[in-house]
Enzyme design. Structure first.
Site, PDB file in Angstrom:
ATOM      1  N   HIS A  22      28.088  -2.564 -60.782  1.00  0.00           N
ATOM      2  CA  HIS A  22      29.072  -1.629 -61.346  1.00  0.00           C
ATOM      3  C   HIS A  22      29.643  -2.186 -62.652  1.00  0.00           C
ATOM      4  O   HIS A  22      29.782  -3.390 -62.807  1.00  0.00           O
ATOM      5  CB  HIS A  22      30.197  -1.370 -60.343  1.00  0.00           C
ATOM      6  CG  HIS A  22      29.831  -0.362 -59.295  1.00  0.00           C
ATOM      7  ND1 HIS A  22      30.415  -0.330 -58.055  1.00  0.00           N
ATOM      8  CD2 HIS A  22      28.928   0.661 -59.311  1.00  0.00           C
ATOM      9  CE1 HIS A  22      29.893   0.671 -57.354  1.00  0.00           C
ATOM     10  NE2 HIS A  22      28.979   1.270 -58.092  1.00  0.00           N
ATOM     11  N   ASP A  69      38.625  -8.339 -52.210  1.00  0.00           N
ATOM     12  CA  ASP A  69      38.840  -7.018 -52.816  1.00  0.00           C
ATOM     13  C   ASP A  69      40.120  -6.377 -52.276  1.00  0.00           C
ATOM     14  O   ASP A  69      40.312  -6.303 -51.062  1.00  0.00           O
ATOM     15  CB  ASP A  69      37.615  -6.155 -52.462  1.00  0.00           C
ATOM     16  CG  ASP A  69      37.661  -4.758 -53.044  1.00  0.00           C
ATOM     17  OD1 ASP A  69      38.511  -4.485 -53.914  1.00  0.00           O
ATOM     18  OD2 ASP A  69      36.817  -3.927 -52.627  1.00  0.00           O
ATOM     19  N   SER A 122      34.658   6.348 -49.771  1.00  0.00           N
ATOM     20  CA  SER A 122      34.942   5.255 -50.696  1.00  0.00           C
ATOM     21  C   SER A 122      34.034   4.057 -50.406  1.00  0.00           C
ATOM     22  O   SER A 122      33.621   3.837 -49.271  1.00  0.00           O
ATOM     23  CB  SER A 122      36.403   4.832 -50.573  1.00  0.00           C
ATOM     24  OG  SER A 122      36.638   3.666 -51.336  1.00  0.00           O
ATOM     25  N   GLY A 123      33.741   3.274 -51.409  1.00  0.00           N
ATOM     26  CA  GLY A 123      32.931   2.073 -51.249  1.00  0.00           C
ATOM     27  C   GLY A 123      33.767   0.840 -50.952  1.00  0.00           C
ATOM     28  O   GLY A 123      33.218  -0.257 -50.794  1.00  0.00           O
ATOM     29  N   HIS A 124      35.090   0.995 -50.889  1.00  0.00           N
ATOM     30  CA  HIS A 124      35.978  -0.150 -50.683  1.00  0.00           C
ATOM     31  C   HIS A 124      36.626  -0.065 -49.310  1.00  0.00           C
ATOM     32  O   HIS A 124      37.130   0.982 -48.919  1.00  0.00           O
ATOM     33  CB  HIS A 124      37.073  -0.170 -51.750  1.00  0.00           C
ATOM     34  CG  HIS A 124      36.548  -0.267 -53.146  1.00  0.00           C
ATOM     35  ND1 HIS A 124      36.333  -1.469 -53.773  1.00  0.00           N
ATOM     36  CD2 HIS A 124      36.172   0.689 -54.022  1.00  0.00           C
ATOM     37  CE1 HIS A 124      35.860  -1.244 -54.992  1.00  0.00           C
ATOM     38  NE2 HIS A 124      35.754   0.057 -55.172  1.00  0.00           N
ATOM     39  N   ASP A 184      33.158  -6.283 -54.400  1.00  0.00           N
ATOM     40  CA  ASP A 184      33.593  -5.039 -53.759  1.00  0.00           C
ATOM     41  C   ASP A 184      32.814  -4.877 -52.457  1.00  0.00           C
ATOM     42  O   ASP A 184      31.612  -5.108 -52.419  1.00  0.00           O
ATOM     43  CB  ASP A 184      33.304  -3.843 -54.668  1.00  0.00           C
ATOM     44  CG  ASP A 184      34.120  -3.869 -55.954  1.00  0.00           C
ATOM     45  OD1 ASP A 184      35.051  -4.692 -56.043  1.00  0.00           O
ATOM     46  OD2 ASP A 184      33.811  -3.080 -56.857  1.00  0.00           O
ATOM     47  N   HIS A 186      40.983  -8.138 -57.425  1.00  0.00           N
ATOM     48  CA  HIS A 186      40.671  -6.726 -57.672  1.00  0.00           C
ATOM     49  C   HIS A 186      41.810  -5.797 -57.296  1.00  0.00           C
ATOM     50  O   HIS A 186      41.725  -5.060 -56.317  1.00  0.00           O
ATOM     51  CB  HIS A 186      39.452  -6.254 -56.871  1.00  0.00           C
ATOM     52  CG  HIS A 186      38.240  -7.087 -57.017  1.00  0.00           C
ATOM     53  ND1 HIS A 186      38.085  -8.030 -57.988  1.00  0.00           N
ATOM     54  CD2 HIS A 186      37.092  -7.108 -56.296  1.00  0.00           C
ATOM     55  CE1 HIS A 186      36.909  -8.605 -57.859  1.00  0.00           C
ATOM     56  NE2 HIS A 186      36.288  -8.065 -56.846  1.00  0.00           N
ATOM     57  N   ASP A 242      36.474   1.742 -77.630  1.00  0.00           N
ATOM     58  CA  ASP A 242      35.423   2.221 -76.740  1.00  0.00           C
ATOM     59  C   ASP A 242      35.449   1.518 -75.384  1.00  0.00           C
ATOM     60  O   ASP A 242      35.263   2.141 -74.353  1.00  0.00           O
ATOM     61  CB  ASP A 242      34.063   2.015 -77.398  1.00  0.00           C
ATOM     62  CG  ASP A 242      33.972   2.777 -78.711  1.00  0.00           C
ATOM     63  OD1 ASP A 242      34.352   3.957 -78.722  1.00  0.00           O
ATOM     64  OD2 ASP A 242      33.554   2.187 -79.717  1.00  0.00           O
TER      65      ASP A 242
END
Lengths: 553, 553
Positions: free
Chosen positions: B71, B193, B364-366, B161, B388, B46
């Site tokens: 996140h 990041d 995008s958040g990056h 991030d 990352h 899982d």
């Protein structure tokens, strides 16, 4: 009234396993017999074929099988289909390279009695009520052709995979004149490739790849490893040429690379000096800057040469800092993760990696939107049925057809198993026929969806619990403690406790069975299954397959 | 001599499960405790967590756990890590939204005794030998912060991030002044990041998405379904605003969408009138052109609301011709196939589908390459260790650092488990510590790689054969015919014949065992296993798990 039926058995609503049945007067021509590769959910499945029950039931009506080109999604199912048809096998038509690759496949399956008939482009033959012609097209493998089937109502044109490459490597562009001629004489139905309908403009020419490769090679300080589809003969030629221009030797890595280069050379598609080819074992005899390795594995295939190199598992090639790996291919949808994993292993080793995102070292073999429109305008079909694409691409192809002026009611967004029936009065979908997937699993072939595959999915999700209960034939009581075996079920702390509870449950169930006078083994197993599955779920919150085995002694 | 150790336990050489241990004077601060989602090969798994054995052995040394943002790949492993640490649990620091989401997670795991301490940006606290400060950053979830850990040698800055969004939706850009101040005072190590280092230029601002959504919405004739990450609170706000501007009501679909919008509203991050929100059950009370549904499922997740709609399995929403589905997200690497399948089902139903390829409905958040360089120039770190990213991205990040003038010998391309040790004399990698993956499987946690997982892989590839042999305790001869049970093994034609051969083989093996005076059950099972596995492979050309069970009566 004559009627022409065009029944796709694969390739619509999906990418892969292209196969189409064209019928008139009870006679059949089959165009392409492709396969696709399984998704990860199809655990343990090796290949996916179209369900060809429809053909099996009409084996005697088949005039011929025609193959547009030798890619797996157009030819891969040929051995299985022929094996299952039985009786007098129909002849197989195609270009020279296509048939050479077909022969290699059929040999592997020991199918030696099949008649393979080479059909030159622009040669026309008669097949029962049909005429058949292959029209030369450009694609990422030589000897690709569109299939023009003449019927009493006009020509059915199935394009196969194509692009309109104006400067192909072998100097022989698609035969647009013949397509225009067919258009002028009246094409009844166009079934065209939809693979790249979502890309605007025109696809870049294959011959742009050569200079890009040479430019990239010129910057590489050490060894160069180029990976591409082994069947992309012209790409291999361009790699060989770029290597020669920079005075590098060429090494072939991977079985299918060596096989296809062999076939390509024997048919005159590849021109390479013996002196430029070096064996894998001689690799270390040459300085790094004098070597180009052409390798399989552009899709991250598990056992391919490149994948093994990336995982430091190749017997002859040990990659290192200073090596450059050039991906002269893009991932087929679904292979992205495998390709990215391979690339990351290469970075980890210290290799440089060049992909089509970094330099134009790849050109697609499928025409973009403007080429699809050009095809529609050349051929001027009465009806259009988009082929080779998922539902999204079929929709986009239909929109392009509308854009060039085909009336919406003459465009048919189809589905596997849905025949398009055309008469003088018009066209429309007929009743659904059997279509779908057939799985190849080792040497077996069959519809595994229902039984073995479902079992495997269950086994792979939660494992298996086996409880063996030994009963005295007289009396129905347990002779020894039940044996409990489990595989793929993770439990450690609860193990002893649960085993005790399982034994207890078995005793209780047997006692209940005895009280209810249940003696049949099947019935007993069912009772045990219910009670044990409930217990296991209760304790582990998971549902392994629970298999009670009752042995009477 | 004082030494600072920075040990990544996850997030290097991979995308996901970010976790880092920072140590000085035998005291520890943990930054982020993330998870990742399993690949399809990890059958039945899982979740994947970092191996945190290292922490378990040093539980008493942990001063605190700091979470950069909420996140899953930064916070998801928190309940498992806390549960396994035992004893006095360390406090958890983070922003307000981060802690609200942490609380919800811990509640689900009934972990109620954890001290969650909100840390405002620019507030500094002391933690043993460290000082701790969160610096406000912009990302695709509110309350994201970079972690600045003061040590005796200087600041260790772990960015989490981030992007440098100059016009974020909440009007609060990243605190570049504070970053510059830290740079001026001397940053020892920057761990930044790497997610988007391969994209040139600057990332587009989140606030460009709102107008794009509104433009797309204005063209939609019927219902609109927008899918995005539920935690992307500002995105949800922009969808709500675009809907309001066009006089459409908003419906929330999916459990996590409703939960996160609830948390976002309670913390003041989302502003939506009660009157604009409509329940799923009231959907049919409104005309199609008055509705926007915001749904989970942007990654094609199997049980998500959108996936169920696409497969016609959602209890309240039945999609139809005229509906438009807007993907306000891109697939995370590895999810491409699931997303494409979902999109194709939507086309098959007749929906229009808009993705970020069609219109700028996602940002995008990056940060992209120029933002990564800006960070390096602001912070002017003595040492750099990219965080990352897979190995490719770590390499590209290192190249960017070189490009802005960091000497190559001060850049460290690390790996999970490899500690960077910094003293006054310099920096270098220390000895490898235990690191890797831990699997969560239902409620269990453990290192399944060796046993259950391998078993499941085998079971899922070829199925299982179980042969139960009943022996008389005296004499060692077989009492009844062996029971043969198989699951996931496809064979039909050969079934009877093979069962006969299995019985024969069992008899032969028992005879040989008796002749060799073998009586031990384990030894017998091993002999049976060898002989039966050989037979089965010989006949079926596959290798199911073969499990002989010997029962003595």
């Amino acid at each position: 009234m004559s009627a022409v039926r065009v029944l796709p058995l694969g390739g619509l609503g999906e990418i892969g396993k292209n196969m189409t049945v064209v019928e008139e007067d009870g006679r059949i021509v089959v165009v392409d017999v492709g396969l696709r590769f399984p998704t990860p959910e199809m655990v343990g499945i090796d290949l996916v074929l179209p369900d060809f029950t429809y053909l099996r039931e009409r084996a005697s009506e088949i005039e011929a099988i025609v193959i547009t080109h030798a890619h797996e999604d157009h030819i891969g199912a040929l051995p299985w289909v022929l094996r299952e048809l039985g009786g007098d096998l129909p002849p197989v038509y195609g270009g020279a390279l296509t048939l050479a690759m077909a022969r290699a496949k059929l040999d592997e399956h020991r199918l030696r009695d099949v008649e393979l008939s080479e059909l030159d482009s622009n040669e026309t033959i008669e097949l029962g009520p049909f005429s058949l012609e292959l029209i030369h097209m450009t694609h990422s493998i030589p000897d690709s052709g569109a299939v023009a089937l003449g019927t009493s109502l006009g020509t059915v044109l199935i394009t196969g995979d194509y692009k309109f490459d104006q400067t192909p490597v072998d100097g022989s562009p698609a035969d647009v004149s013949r397509l225009a001629e067919l258009g002028r004489d009246g094409v009844l139905l166009l079934c065209g490739d939809s693979t790249n309908v979502d890309r605007p403009g025109f696809s870049p020419s294959e011959s742009l790849v050569g200079p890009a490769l040479r430019e990239v090679f010129a910057r590489c300080p050490g060894r160069i490893i180029v990976t591409s589809f082994a069947s992309n003969i012209h790409r291999v030629q361009q790699v060989v040429d770029a290597a020669a221009a920079l005075d590098r030797k060429v090494v072939l890595a991977g079985r299918s690379m060596r096989k296809n280069v062999g076939i390509g050379r024997s048919l005159g598609h590849i021109d390479v000096d013996d002196g430029q080819l070096v064996g894998l074992r001689e690799l270390e005899d040459f300085p790094d800057e004098r070597i180009v390795i052409i390798s399989t594995g552009s899709q991250g295939e598990p056992l391919s040469a490149l994948r093994r190199m990336a995982y430091r598992d190749h017997p002859q090639v040990e990659l290192r800092d200073g090596d450059t790996v050039v991906f002269s291919a893009t991932p087929i949808p679904g292979n992205e993760r495998a390709v990215n994993e391979t690339i990351d292993r290469l970075y980890h080793i210290g290799c440089e990696v060049i992909t089509p995102r970094d330099a134009p070292v790849h050109a697609s073999g499928h025409g973009y939107a403007e080429e699809v429109k050009l095809m529609l305008n050349l051929v001027k079909p009465r009806y259009v049925m988009p082929f080779h694409g998922d539902f999204k691409r079929l929709r986009l192809h239909a929109k392009l057809a509308e854009a060039v002026g085909v009336p919406p009611e003459d465009i048919f967004e189809g589905d596997n198993g849905l025949p398009l029936v055309i008469t003088e009065r018009g066209a429309g979908f007929g009743e659904r026929e059997q279509a779908g997937m057939v799985f190849v699993d080792g040497v077996e072939i069959g519809d595994m969806a229902d039984v073995a595959l479902r079992d495997r999915r269950m086994l792979s999700a939660d494992g298996i619990f086996i409880v063996v209960v030994t009963l005295a034939e007289q009396g129905g009581h347990s002779v020894t403690d039940p044996e409990v075996i489990f595989r793929g079920v993770p439990f450690r702390d609860e193990a002893d406790e649960l085993l005790g509870e399982i034994r207890l449950t078995v005793d209780e169930t047997l006692a209940r069975a005895s009280a209810e006078d249940v003696r049949e083994v099947e019935m007993l197993q069912q009772m045990l299954h219910e009670d044990l599955a409930t217990l296991v779920y209760d304790r582990l919150r998971r549902r392994p397959m629970v298999l009670p085995v009752v042995v009477e002694v």
